[in-house]
Every structure is written in structure tokens, then in C-alpha cells.
Design a protein around this motif. Structure first.
Motif, PDB file in Angstrom:
ATOM      1  N   GLN A  18      37.970  28.617  44.885  1.00 41.76           N
ATOM      2  CA  GLN A  18      37.095  29.024  45.973  1.00 41.76           C
ATOM      3  C   GLN A  18      36.656  30.483  45.885  1.00 41.76           C
ATOM      4  OE1 GLN A  18      36.732  26.212  46.848  1.00 41.76           O
ATOM      5  NE2 GLN A  18      35.588  26.121  48.745  1.00 41.76           N
ATOM      6  N   ALA A  19      37.592  31.382  45.568  1.00 41.22           N
ATOM      7  CA  ALA A  19      37.242  32.802  45.494  1.00 41.22           C
ATOM      8  C   ALA A  19      36.172  33.033  44.434  1.00 41.22           C
ATOM      9  CB  ALA A  19      38.479  33.642  45.196  1.00 41.22           C
ATOM     10  N   GLY A  20      36.233  32.280  43.352  1.00 42.53           N
ATOM     11  CA  GLY A  20      35.242  32.424  42.295  1.00 42.53           C
ATOM     12  C   GLY A  20      33.846  32.074  42.782  1.00 42.53           C
ATOM     13  N   PHE A  21      33.737  30.983  43.524  1.00 43.90           N
ATOM     14  CA  PHE A  21      32.417  30.578  44.023  1.00 43.90           C
ATOM     15  C   PHE A  21      31.926  31.519  45.115  1.00 43.90           C
ATOM     16  CE2 PHE A  21      34.228  26.602  42.326  1.00 43.90           C
ATOM     17  CZ  PHE A  21      33.308  26.440  41.302  1.00 43.90           C
ATOM     18  N   MET A  22      32.883  32.032  45.925  1.00 43.89           N
ATOM     19  CA  MET A  22      32.495  33.031  46.924  1.00 43.89           C
ATOM     20  C   MET A  22      31.951  34.268  46.240  1.00 43.89           C
ATOM     21  SD  MET A  22      35.805  32.584  49.291  1.00 43.89           S
ATOM     22  CE  MET A  22      35.684  34.132  50.165  1.00 43.89           C
ATOM     23  N   ALA A  32      38.000  31.080  38.366  1.00 37.65           N
ATOM     24  CA  ALA A  32      37.809  32.155  39.343  1.00 37.65           C
ATOM     25  C   ALA A  32      38.165  33.512  38.737  1.00 37.65           C
ATOM     26  CB  ALA A  32      38.639  31.884  40.591  1.00 37.65           C
ATOM     27  N   GLU A  33      39.248  33.519  37.945  1.00 39.93           N
ATOM     28  CA  GLU A  33      39.665  34.788  37.335  1.00 39.93           C
ATOM     29  C   GLU A  33      38.667  35.223  36.267  1.00 39.93           C
ATOM     30  OE1 GLU A  33      42.459  36.772  38.181  1.00 39.93           O
ATOM     31  OE2 GLU A  33      42.220  35.470  39.914  1.00 39.93           O
ATOM     32  N   ILE A  34      38.187  34.258  35.487  1.00 38.81           N
ATOM     33  CA  ILE A  34      37.265  34.584  34.392  1.00 38.81           C
ATOM     34  C   ILE A  34      35.948  35.123  34.951  1.00 38.81           C
ATOM     35  CG2 ILE A  34      35.837  33.576  32.578  1.00 38.81           C
ATOM     36  CD1 ILE A  34      38.259  31.643  32.099  1.00 38.81           C
ATOM     37  N   ILE A  35      35.453  34.472  35.993  1.00 42.23           N
ATOM     38  CA  ILE A  35      34.156  34.900  36.528  1.00 42.23           C
ATOM     39  C   ILE A  35      34.267  36.318  37.106  1.00 42.23           C
ATOM     40  CG2 ILE A  35      34.334  34.002  38.905  1.00 42.23           C
ATOM     41  CD1 ILE A  35      31.283  33.404  36.830  1.00 42.23           C
ATOM     42  N   LYS A  78      40.157  38.366  44.495  1.00 42.82           N
ATOM     43  CA  LYS A  78      41.315  37.953  43.694  1.00 42.82           C
ATOM     44  C   LYS A  78      41.769  36.565  44.130  1.00 42.82           C
ATOM     45  CE  LYS A  78      43.215  42.252  42.175  1.00 42.82           C
ATOM     46  NZ  LYS A  78      42.750  43.374  43.005  1.00 42.82           N
ATOM     47  N   SER A  79      42.706  36.023  43.347  1.00 37.74           N
ATOM     48  CA  SER A  79      43.190  34.690  43.694  1.00 37.74           C
ATOM     49  C   SER A  79      43.903  34.719  45.045  1.00 37.74           C
ATOM     50  CB  SER A  79      44.101  34.152  42.608  1.00 37.74           C
ATOM     51  OG  SER A  79      45.051  35.125  42.261  1.00 37.74           O
ATOM     52  N   ALA A  80      44.371  35.905  45.458  1.00 39.70           N
ATOM     53  CA  ALA A  80      45.006  36.015  46.782  1.00 39.70           C
ATOM     54  C   ALA A  80      44.047  35.554  47.871  1.00 39.70           C
ATOM     55  CB  ALA A  80      45.441  37.447  47.029  1.00 39.70           C
TER      56      ALA A  80
END
Lengths: 279, 349
Positions: free
Chosen positions: B65-69, B142-145, B251-253
Motif C-alpha cells: 500500500q505505501a508503494g502505491f500511495m 514498495a521498497e523498490i519504488i 516506509k513500510s511502517a
């Protein structure tokens, strides 16, 4: 004459275990055919091969002359292959997914009931109708398919009435008694508008009276929906009463085939079920 | 009660809520804590519901989700920074290469579309994975983006690891409320359509769903793309709320925070997610702030209170919820008129 379902030399091998060995059979329009055999004979595996859950190691399945499954041993399996029929099935590999096969018109129920647990009986049947939709995600979300939705709901209700669950439409599927859950599974399968219905032990866990009713019910829906029925069952009374033909398998091999009367007297069948007499 | 009357009452209640929010803003001023909580709560409500569509309704355990946000937030910010200010924002990249701006509402929509495109691409390989593997793969995305956006060579577009700022933000608290309400409304419509039923079927039993003729991959892909679209819109709203955007904050947090809201609200309950997000934001931004500052009562210094203690209490609360209240506030039910009626019925017996 063309058959509704035709299995050609199906062999299903898991590692070194041959679960189905060179099984060939055919089912004609409007028949009720039973597949029986002792526990672990490979009956459900046969169903899984037909519906695309498993891919057989060798052999082909035809539905109304259309090939839906075809495979031959490749790679490592070539060496391991232990089926009786050594000739690999001709033709390119075909492996339709279960949803495609259902779309073609084969519906099934499950031995260990697999209803959608969190949903009502009514919704379970509605889900069965999803595959015949004409709406796309957009039109469904913005309610441009009201007509279709209404029709789906109406048909789902009718199906529930037919299987005698009209009064329990809004009950949670898993809160229904066992026998009714089995009926609900049949209603859900009928919702996909099948031409061939595969029933995996529909009478399991039912008492004799319920079993009798179920037999009548299966014959009735077969006529009403112009179905062909293929069932696995352990209740011999039910099988003998309603089946036109019976296939008997043991250890994955077909050991007998014929009318109920023929099968009943077959020495092979008696041996498979009762064991061999000590000499 | 008839369905149509129920709907009318529902809309009236919603309008009343908006009115109340508007009045609070008038009374308390735009910078008060209540308004901050309401703004952020509304944004998080949308994001939580979008995640619930995936995790709660379709049974796909995704942590992307954080990646798309992030994708949504950047899309919004990059395209709405006023021309006049681009030189200052992109000071290390000669004003960047995007030399135009689009209206903010179009940019919000675009934020969703770009996030959805990413989801469609990533979904193809990733959605064939199951449960934990899917979670790991989406988390990885998410981390890669986040790393890619900070890549120096992309600086002319994304401004590298520097802040994006000076783009249009909320002028009123009603804005995030209206956008979130519309988006959540659309998600609700989808959930209650025949496709939503198919999603729930996949969640309950994949094998049975497939045997009912539901194409697993196509439906998972649909849920993933729609969820990411609204995560992207949510990201754009979050950018508006924050006033500045930097990839490093996603972040993933952040995903875990949202997952937490979904779990506390109840997997498979839209109204639960909405309530939980306001609760969560109020707790973390406001009610539990006092735990972070030292407190003297007379000459007695209250022990343990110091910076970071809030997170300790939060973690304990979460553990308690997971241990004793696993189904969350709502379970998989929704807030409805019937619920109150049944409760009343039980009480009067």
C-alpha cells in the motif's frame, strides 16, 4: 453417437503412486452414471482430472467432443511413468483451468463441502451465477446492470426453492444442517447452468430417509434441467436405484462396468468390496 | 424500513456529518488539533478501505500500500507544482523537465490512474503467489519504488531525494471528507456488486470459487488494480495534507500503520476501517501525545513518560487487541440500521 463426456486412457500419477490407471469411460446425454469403488480407489481424483483441478499424467478428456484436458508424460515423468497404457496420448497438451471448464458446462460439488462460509445461502447461489454475467466491473459498480442483477437474484431464489431451501435463503451457509449444505452445493452448481453435473458423494452423512429423498431429487433435477449426471457415491441403495450405468474402480483401475444388476453380481466387484476368500 | 428510506436517511446522516465537520472548522480554526485529526483521519480512512478491499474482502495479503500511495503522492505533486515555483523546488535539476501544470482535481485522478497502472503491471507476476509470498513480493515492490523515486538520474522528474512542495493543498477540511466519501462510496458499490461477491468467494474458498467459474487471476487483478487506484488517490490526498512530499517518508511502517487500522476496524468491514482510522489518528496525533512529554505533578516526576513512550503504549494496545479482540471493532459486519434495531430488541427482552 457423440458422448457428453469421454475419458481416454486417463492415468494420474503422483510421484510414484498411480492414483488412476488407464481409465476410459464415456457418459451419454441424459444418463445418470455412477462411479463407485472402495476408499482410496481414485474416484475423487478422477473428478479432479475432469474439472481441471489436477492435470492427468497421460490421457485426454472430451466434453461434447471438445478436448478439455490432454497430456502425456514429459520430462522426469517419462522415466517415472508407471501406467498400464504405455502409448503416450497423441496431440498437443491442453490444460483448461477449472473456471473455463465450468464455463463450458461442467459443474461439480465437493466431497468435503466447500461452501462460501461467510456468506448466506442466497449469496452462495448468486456467486454461482457470476460466470454468466454480461456486465463488466464498471457497469456492475455503477449499477448499469440492474436488469441483470434483478434477474440473477430472482433465479437464485428460484433455485433455492427448488432444492427446498427457500426458507433458509438468508441463513449463513455454514449454519445449515449437513444435508441442507449438500443441497445448497447442488443449487450453487446448478446456478452455473451446467449440462453435466458431477456430484461427489452427495449423500455422505445422510440418513436412509434423506438418502431416498436425495435420489428422487437428483432424478428430478436431471429431468428438469436436462442434465447429465455423473456421481460418486458410497450408499449402494442410492446408486442402484438411480444409475443407468455404473463404473467400478479399484486401485485406480476400472474393474467392472455395466448396468446396476450386472455390476452387483460381478465377482470382481464383490472381491474388491468384501476381500478375497482365503483358500 | 424500506431500502429507499434507509438510503435517504443514510445520505442525510452523511450530510449532517459534513455539516458538523464544517461547523467544527468554523469554530475551532483550521489549525486546531481536531481539524488536523479529521483531515488526516479522512485520508487514512480512504487508504484503509482500499487496503481492506484487498486484504479483507479478496483475501489477498498485500503489503504494497505505501508503494502505491507513494506513486500517487508523487504523481500529484509533480504535476501540480505551479510553473512559477518549479525553479525553486527543482533547484538541483534546473527546474525539472516537466514544464506544465494540470488542475489539482485532474492530478488526483491521474494519481489514481498511475498507481493502478503500476498495480496492473506488478500484479501480473505477483498475483500468482499465495499468502505470505504475495505479502513479501508486494512489500518488496514498495521498497523498490521508494528507492527508484529517489534515484538521482530521475531527479528532473521526481526531484531525487529532495522535497516536493508548494503544490496546492487543502483549503478546507471538507475537501478530504468529500473525496474520501465519494471514493469509499464507489468501493462500497463494487463490493456489493456481483464482482464484490466474487471477491468474497475467492477469499472464502479459492478452489470452490474457481469451480464456480470465477477466473481467479482476473478477479484478483481487478481487486488489486482498484485497490491501488484508491491507494494512489489516498496518496495524493496525503500529499495535500502534508504540504510536502518526500519518498523517504513512505516506509513500510506506513503500510503497517494502515494494516493495523484495517485489523482494528475488522477485516472485511468498510465502516470498521473508517472508524478505526479516525480512532487511530486521534490516538497517535493527539490523545496519546502526552505520553511523549515529561510530566511533573508537584515535585513528583511521573515515571516512564518520555519521547517514544507513546509507541510502547501503542504496541501494547495492539497486542491486547490482537489477543483478546481479534475480530476488531466490527468483525466483518457493517454499521447499519438493523444492527441498532437488533440490539434494542435484545435489550428490551
Amino acid at each position: 453417437m457423440s458422448h457428453v463426456l469421454r475419458l481416454e486412457n486417463i492415468t494420474m500419477q503422483f510421484g510414484g503412486v498411480v492414483a488412476i490407471n488407464d481409465l476410459s469411460m464415456h457418459i451419454d446425454q441424459g444418463e445418470i452414471v455412477a462411479l463407485i469403488g472402495p476408499n482410496g480407489a481414485g474416484k475423487t481424483t478422477a473428478f479432479n482430472c475432469i474439472t481441471g483441478v489436477y492435470e492427468p499424467t497421460n490421457g485426454a478428456v472430451y466434453f461434447n467432443d471438445q478436448c478439455i484436458v490432454r497430456n502425456q508424460p514429459t520430462g522426469r515423468m517419462k522415466k517415472l511413468y508407471a501406467g498400464d497404457n504405455r502409448t503416450p496420448c497423441e496431440g498437443p497438451r491442453i490444460a483448461m483451468t477449472p473456471d473455463k471448464i465450468t464455463k463450458l458446462g461442467i459443474a461439480r460439488t465437493f466431497q468435503n463441502i466447500r461452501l462460501f462460509k461467510s456468506q448466506s445461502a442466497f449469496e452462495n447461489v448468486l456467486i454461482g451465477m457470476h460466470l454468466r454475467r454480461t456486465s463488466n466491473p464498471f457497469s456492475a459498480t455503477f449499477r448499469l446492470n440492474l436488469q441483470e442483477e434483478k434477474q440473477m437474484r430472482q433465479q437464485a431464489m428460484e433455485l433455492l426453492e427448488i432444492v427446498g431451501l427457500g426458507a433458509f435463503a438468508y441463513e449463513k451457509a455454514t449454519s445449515l444442517p449437513y444435508g441442507q449444505q449438500r443441497r445448497l452445493e447442488i443449487a450453487r452448481a446448478l446456478a452455473t447452468q451446467p449440462r453435466l453435473l458431477l456430484l461427489d458423494e452427495p449423500a455422505a452423512g445422510m440418513n436412509p430417509q434423506e438418502t431416498d429423498e436425495l435420489g428422487e431429487f437428483i432424478v428430478r433435477i436431471k429431468d428438469d434441467f436436462k442434465l447429465t449426471v455423473f456421481l460418486i457415491e458410497h450408499h449402494m441403495n442410492l446408486v442402484m436405484d438411480i444409475s443407468d450405468r455404473i463404473y467400478v474402480i479399484d486401485f485406480g483401475r476400472q474393474i467392472a462396468h455395466g448396468s446396476p444388476a450386472q455390476v452387483q453380481d460381478d465377482p470382481e466387484v464383490i472381491r474388491a468390496y468384501l476381500g478375497e476368500e482365503e483358500a | 424500513m424500506k431500502k429507499s428510506t434507509r438510503m435517504i436517511i443514510g445520505f442525510l446522516l452523511l450530510a449532517l456529518l459534513f455539516l458538523a465537520v464544517w461547523l467544527i472548522e468554523r469554530a475551532m480554526g483550521t489549525n486546531s488539533m481536531v481539524i488536523t485529526v479529521l483531515k488526516k483521519g479522512a485520508v487514512y480512512a480512504l487508504i484503509a478501505v482500499s487496503m481492506n478491499l484487498l486484504n479483507g474482502f479478496t483475501g489477498l495479503f498485500s503489503l504494497g500500500q505505501a508503494g502505491f500511495m507513494l506513486v500517487g503522492a508523487y504523481t500529484y505533486a509533480v504535476f501540480t507544482i505551479p510553473m512559477a515555483k518549479r525553479m525553486a523546488v527543482y533547484q538541483y535539476y534546473q527546474g525539472g523537465i516537466i514544464q506544465f501544470e494540470i488542475p489539482f482535481f485532474l492530478a488526483i485522478l491521474l494519481a489514481g490512474v498511475v498507481a493502478a497502472l503500476f498495480a496492473a503491471l506488478i500484479g501480473m507476476p505477483v498475483l500468482r503467489l499465495k499468502s505470505d509470498y504475495l505479502a513479501i513480493a508486494t512489500l518488496g515492490f514498495a521498497e523498490i519504488i521508494r528507492a527508484i523515486i529517489q534515484y538521482d538520474k530521475l531527479g528532473p522528474i521526481t526531484n531525487g531525494s529532495n522535497l516536493l512542495k508548494t503544490y496546492p493543498t487543502f483549503t478546507t477540511v471538507l475537501f478530504p471528507f468529500v473525496v474520501s466519501a465519494v471514493c469509499i462510496g464507489i468501493i462500497l458499490l463494487l463490493i456489493h456488486s456481483t464482482y464484490g461477491r466474487a471477491f468474497k468467494a475467492i477469499r472464502d474458498d479459492e478452489i470452490a470459487a474457481e469451480a464456480m467459474g470465477i477466473n481467479l487471476f482476473r478477479h484478483k487483478q481487478l481487486a488489486f488494480v482498484v485497490s491501488s487506484f484508491f491507494a494512489g488517490v489516498g496518496g495524493a490526498l496525503l500529499a495535500m495534507y502534508q504540504g510536502t512530499v518526500q519518498a523517504n517518508a513512505f516506509k513500510s511502517a506506513m503500510t503497517y500503520e494502515i494494516l493495523l487500522i484495517v485489523v482494528i476496524g475488522g477485516m472485511g468491514s468498510v465502516s470498521g476501517s473508517v472508524m478505526a482510522s479516525f480512532l487511530f489518528i486521534a490516538c497517535s496525533e493527539w490523545w496519546m501525545r502526552f505520553l511523549d512529554s515529561e510530566l511533573m505533578i508537584g515535585t513528583f516526576k511521573v515515571p516512564l513518560l518520555r519521547s517514544g513512550f507513546r509507541m510502547v503504549v501503542f504496541s501494547i494496545l495492539i497486542m491486547l487487541v490482537v489477543l483478546f479482540y481479534r475480530r476488531g471493532i466490527m468483525g466483518d459486519r457493517e454499521l447499519s440500521f438493523d444492527m441498532f434495531r437488533r440490539r434494542k430488541g435484545v435489550a428490551s427482552k
